[in-house]
Design a protein around this motif. Structure first.
Motif, PDB file in Angstrom:
ATOM      1  N   UNK A 332       0.835  -1.113   0.034  1.00 60.64           N
ATOM      2  CA  UNK A 332      -0.062   0.114   0.062  1.00 60.64           C
ATOM      3  C   UNK A 332       1.070   1.394   0.053  1.00 60.64           C
ATOM      4  N   UNK A 333       0.428   2.395   0.046  1.00 54.94           N
ATOM      5  CA  UNK A 333       1.019   3.641  -0.356  1.00 54.94           C
ATOM      6  C   UNK A 333       1.709   4.007   0.924  1.00 54.94           C
ATOM      7  N   UNK A 334       3.166   4.254   1.076  1.00 50.68           N
ATOM      8  CA  UNK A 334       3.802   4.617   1.998  1.00 50.68           C
ATOM      9  C   UNK A 334       3.513   6.040   2.616  1.00 50.68           C
ATOM     10  N   UNK A 335       2.905   6.911   1.932  1.00 50.07           N
ATOM     11  CA  UNK A 335       2.977   8.098   2.358  1.00 50.07           C
ATOM     12  C   UNK A 335       1.469   8.295   2.802  1.00 50.07           C
ATOM     13  N   UNK A 336       0.543   7.543   2.357  1.00 46.67           N
ATOM     14  CA  UNK A 336      -0.789   7.275   3.070  1.00 46.67           C
ATOM     15  C   UNK A 336      -0.555   6.764   4.588  1.00 46.67           C
ATOM     16  N   UNK A 337       0.187   5.752   4.744  1.00 43.32           N
ATOM     17  CA  UNK A 337       0.420   5.049   6.123  1.00 43.32           C
ATOM     18  C   UNK A 337       0.968   6.221   6.987  1.00 43.32           C
ATOM     19  N   UNK A 338       1.857   7.162   6.622  1.00 42.93           N
ATOM     20  CA  UNK A 338       2.526   8.085   7.246  1.00 42.93           C
ATOM     21  C   UNK A 338       1.452   8.935   7.619  1.00 42.93           C
ATOM     22  N   UNK A 339       0.659   9.483   6.768  1.00 44.08           N
ATOM     23  CA  UNK A 339      -0.529  10.330   7.116  1.00 44.08           C
ATOM     24  C   UNK A 339      -1.392   9.851   7.923  1.00 44.08           C
ATOM     25  N   UNK A 340      -1.975   8.575   7.940  1.00 47.66           N
ATOM     26  CA  UNK A 340      -2.775   8.033   8.871  1.00 47.66           C
ATOM     27  C   UNK A 340      -2.316   8.073  10.310  1.00 47.66           C
ATOM     28  N   UNK A 341      -0.900   7.672  10.289  1.00 45.13           N
ATOM     29  CA  UNK A 341      -0.327   7.652  11.559  1.00 45.13           C
ATOM     30  C   UNK A 341      -0.163   9.047  12.219  1.00 45.13           C
ATOM     31  N   UNK A 342      -0.236  10.150  11.281  1.00 42.92           N
ATOM     32  CA  UNK A 342      -0.134  11.559  11.893  1.00 42.92           C
ATOM     33  C   UNK A 342      -1.424  11.724  12.327  1.00 42.92           C
ATOM     34  N   UNK A 343      -2.761  11.145  11.896  1.00 44.71           N
ATOM     35  CA  UNK A 343      -4.140  11.554  12.328  1.00 44.71           C
ATOM     36  C   UNK A 343      -4.076  10.884  13.733  1.00 44.71           C
ATOM     37  N   UNK A 344      -3.494   9.470  13.992  1.00 46.77           N
ATOM     38  CA  UNK A 344      -3.615   8.799  15.104  1.00 46.77           C
ATOM     39  C   UNK A 344      -3.061   9.659  16.114  1.00 46.77           C
ATOM     40  N   UNK A 345      -2.009  10.255  15.782  1.00 41.03           N
ATOM     41  CA  UNK A 345      -1.057  11.080  16.793  1.00 41.03           C
ATOM     42  C   UNK A 345      -1.912  12.297  17.355  1.00 41.03           C
ATOM     43  N   UNK A 346      -2.375  12.845  16.322  1.00 50.34           N
ATOM     44  CA  UNK A 346      -3.051  14.317  16.779  1.00 50.34           C
ATOM     45  C   UNK A 346      -4.121  14.152  17.161  1.00 50.34           C
ATOM     46  N   UNK A 347      -5.114  13.278  16.663  1.00 52.49           N
ATOM     47  CA  UNK A 347      -6.471  13.365  16.918  1.00 52.49           C
ATOM     48  C   UNK A 347      -6.683  12.288  18.094  1.00 52.49           C
ATOM     49  N   UNK A 348      -5.872  11.222  18.333  1.00 51.40           N
ATOM     50  CA  UNK A 348      -6.054  10.424  19.502  1.00 51.40           C
ATOM     51  C   UNK A 348      -5.079  10.331  20.358  1.00 51.40           C
ATOM     52  N   UNK A 349      -4.019  11.388  20.344  1.00 50.68           N
ATOM     53  CA  UNK A 349      -3.010  11.455  21.261  1.00 50.68           C
ATOM     54  C   UNK A 349      -2.061  10.177  21.337  1.00 50.68           C
ATOM     55  N   UNK A 350      -2.068   9.319  20.326  1.00 51.30           N
ATOM     56  CA  UNK A 350      -1.244   8.108  20.383  1.00 51.30           C
ATOM     57  C   UNK A 350       0.057   8.538  20.123  1.00 51.30           C
TER      58      UNK A 350
END
Ligand code: TYD
Ligand code: MG
Length: 460
Positions: A332-350
């Motif tokens: 799958x798309x590497x950049x997409x994975x990075x983006x989704x991890x950023x969402x997890x960090x920012x929105x859920x504080x992971x």
């Protein structure tokens, strides 16, 4: 005898852009250092297309109402997977490019097409510029017994091939491969951009003039030493790519361009001892060997063209031993994975900032579709929290930057596929749920609508 004129032209090996002088960067496709010098011999009268075939085909402008919209004639290949990718069978008089890495199984696939067609008493001509008749026979023996409707021809000179086609008038011709064919009108070596372009143009005239279907095999190499079939993509009617891991047994045939059907359709095959076997239920195939109760594993409903496929996404999140966290995405798309991890960090504080993360689509499939976003997010969260996701649960949904879960297309088909494979729960975007709530399918399976990533993570 027409006078031959020799000129030197430079071609971009990437996209076929033509230039009078050498350039460092291609102005068309922007790739660097791809220009190669080629000598082109031009026949004196080559301003007009030479073949007499086209002279018969002079068309006149027509009114829309005068054009008949009869269904184009199609030939079934008895290979459902291939017919679907072609849009319902081979269209008569079309030019089809089959691209793929060397050794992936293009020749095998097309020889099987030959077998299916010749069994139906259709005349087929297989032209090989790569293998001897003996080699082809050995391959054919692995595949099965052939009827005499199939003619084999080892030749690379296009003039001879043209004569053979005009004499034999087969219904389908296979050219294996375009990189080995040459036309004497062009001075450059076989496989060069000008040769590949000229030979394809002549095959195009042949196929349209005589209403013959021609399959062209084209190799794609990473080094770009041979003219990639990219140059041809705009000349042919249909472009199919045969892909897959050479070391894994399954292969995916993907429609990239199709003037007679939808693109994005895929056909799944498995390479066996006796040729390619169709994989009629790829979901089952992709999910075999799934681990029990492991964290970081989730099943997503993806769609490829019109067909839903269930896939397992695996994620492994572990503490990094070095200052610089490593991220990796396979399938799958590497950049997409990075983006989704950023969402997890920012929105859920992971706290993912000091974690290595590896995301993998099990089975080796390649999927770019946004509908698998929710699956990636849940697999990462599951591995991070070290809590497993229920085995009979499957998910789909697109994730937005503010952590919202957005609706995706073909929701009903996805749910149906999940039910077919025995899944009890489907996690889907809330807005997709609203539309599905009253349908029959909602009674057979538990549907859980989520509107944000947080709702989805709470289910783990
Ligand atoms: P091939 O069709 O020659 O690839 P391409 O034309 O794309 O270069 O396929 C070659 C591979 O397939 C080769 O490694 C052998 C394998 N193979 C099988 O495993 N089973 C078979 O029945 C056949 C014919 C080939
Ligand atoms: Mg081959």
């Amino acid at each position: 005898m027409a006078k031959m004129k020799q000129t030197t032209v430079y071609f971009c090996q990437e996209c076929g852009h033509e230039s009078g002088k050498w350039l460092g960067q291609c102005p068309a496709c922007k790739s660097w250092n791809t220009f190669v010098e080629e000598t082109v011999k031009v026949q004196g009268n080559s301003g007009k297309i030479s073949s007499s075939l086209t002279d018969r085909q002079v068309a006149k402008p027509a009114k829309l109402s005068d054009i008949s919209t009869e269904q184009e004639e199609r030939i079934g290949t008895h290979m459902e997977e291939l017919d679907r990718v072609l849009g319902g069978g081979i269209v008569k008089g079309s030019l089809i490019l089959v691209g793929g890495d060397p050794g992936i199984g293009k020749s095998t696939l097309l020889l099987q097409v030959c077998k299916a067609l010749s069994d139906d008493a259709r005349a087929v001509l297989y032209v090989s510029g790569e293998e001897s008749l003996k080699q082809i026979k050995l391959r054919a023996e692995r595949i099965g017994t052939f009827t005499d409707e199939l003619s084999l021809y080892c030749e690379t000179n296009l003039d001879n091939i043209e004569t053979a086609i005009q004499k034999e008038k087969p219904e389908v011709v296979i050219i294996d491969s375009i990189q080995t064919m040459y036309s004497e009108q062009v001075g450059a070596a076989p496989g060069s951009v000008s040769q590949v372009r000229e030979t394809t143009a002549r095959l195009l005239q042949l196929s349209k003039g005589l209403n013959i279907t021609i399959f062209i095999v084209g190799h794609v190499t990473k080094e770009g030493t041979v003219a990639g079939p990219r140059v041809l993509e705009h000349m042919v009617d249909t472009v199919l790519y045969f892909e897959g891991d050479r070391y894994a047994s399954y292969r995916v045939l993907r429609g990239v361009k199709n003037r007679f059907g939808s693109t994005n359709e895929i056909g799944v095959f498995e390479m066996c001892q006796d040729g390619l076997k169709e994989v009629k239920n790829p979901s089952e195939f992709m999910l075999s060997g799934r681990p029990e109760d492991a964290s970081g594993s989730v099943v997503v409903c993806s769609t490829q063209g019109t067909r839903p496929i269930l896939l397992e996404i695996q994620a492994l999140v572990s503490h990094t031993n070095f200052g610089y966290p490593k991220r990796q995405a396979t399938g799958t798309d590497f950049n997409r994975v990075n983006l989704l991890m950023a969402v997890l960090e920012k929105r859920l504080g992971m706290q993912l900032g000091d974690c290595d993360a590896y995301v993998n689509l099990a089975g080796g499939m390649k999927v770019q579709e946004p509908a698998i976003d929710l699956g990636i997010v849940m697999a990462i969260a599951s591995s991070f929290k070290n809590r497993s996701i229920a085995k009979e649960m499957t998910v789909f949904g697109e994730v937005g930057l503010s952590g919202e879960v957005r609706a995706v297309g073909q929701a009903e088909q996805r749910v149906q596929e999940a039910v077919k494979l025995g899944f009890k729960t489907v996690v889907l975007p809330q807005s997709n749920l609203e539309a599905l709530k009253d349908s029959k399918i909602a009674e057979t399976v538990k549907l859980i609508g989520v509107s944000s990533v947080r709702d989805a993570i709470d289910l783990i």
